[in-house]
Design an enzyme around this catalytic site. Sequence first.
Site, PDB file in Angstrom:
ATOM      1  N   HIS A   1       0.884  -1.260  -0.082  1.00  0.00           N
ATOM      2  CA  HIS A   1      -0.114   0.007  -0.067  1.00  0.00           C
ATOM      3  C   HIS A   1       0.882   1.169   0.019  1.00  0.00           C
ATOM      4  O   HIS A   1       1.840   1.191   0.564  1.00  0.00           O
ATOM      5  CB  HIS A   1      -0.978   0.020   1.184  1.00  0.00           C
ATOM      6  CG  HIS A   1      -0.686   0.553   2.413  1.00  0.00           C
ATOM      7  ND1 HIS A   1       0.114   1.698   2.622  1.00  0.00           N
ATOM      8  CD2 HIS A   1      -1.087   0.269   3.532  1.00  0.00           C
ATOM      9  CE1 HIS A   1      -0.016   1.997   3.742  1.00  0.00           C
ATOM     10  NE2 HIS A   1      -0.344   1.316   4.431  1.00  0.00           N
TER      11      HIS A   1
ATOM     12  N   LYS B   1      -7.315   4.361  -3.688  1.00  0.00           N
ATOM     13  CA  LYS B   1      -6.593   4.660  -2.405  1.00  0.00           C
ATOM     14  C   LYS B   1      -5.750   3.467  -2.156  1.00  0.00           C
ATOM     15  O   LYS B   1      -6.068   2.351  -2.393  1.00  0.00           O
ATOM     16  CB  LYS B   1      -8.028   4.766  -1.558  1.00  0.00           C
ATOM     17  CG  LYS B   1      -7.690   4.854  -0.197  1.00  0.00           C
ATOM     18  CD  LYS B   1      -7.702   6.268   0.149  1.00  0.00           C
ATOM     19  CE  LYS B   1      -7.362   6.753   1.719  1.00  0.00           C
ATOM     20  NZ  LYS B   1      -6.773   8.067   2.038  1.00  0.00           N
TER      21      LYS B   1
END
Length: 67
Positions: A11, A36
């Site tokens: 991430h 995101k």
Amino acid sequence: MYILGISGLYHDSAAALIRDGEIIAAAQEERFTRVKHDAHIPVNAMRYCLRQGGITSGNLEAVVYYD
């Protein structure tokens, strides 16, 4: 000396361009993809950093990867 730093495959992937110890540009991939916590290789962020620095990949002294 230009150094491109990249972080990816988990991430918040990102890239940063450093010239002689000074930050020239930095960006997270999610700013370009609108995903995101985008975990892909930060291709868009790398292109942005090189464009902001006014250089091509041939001008890089090193590319470093943070894992």
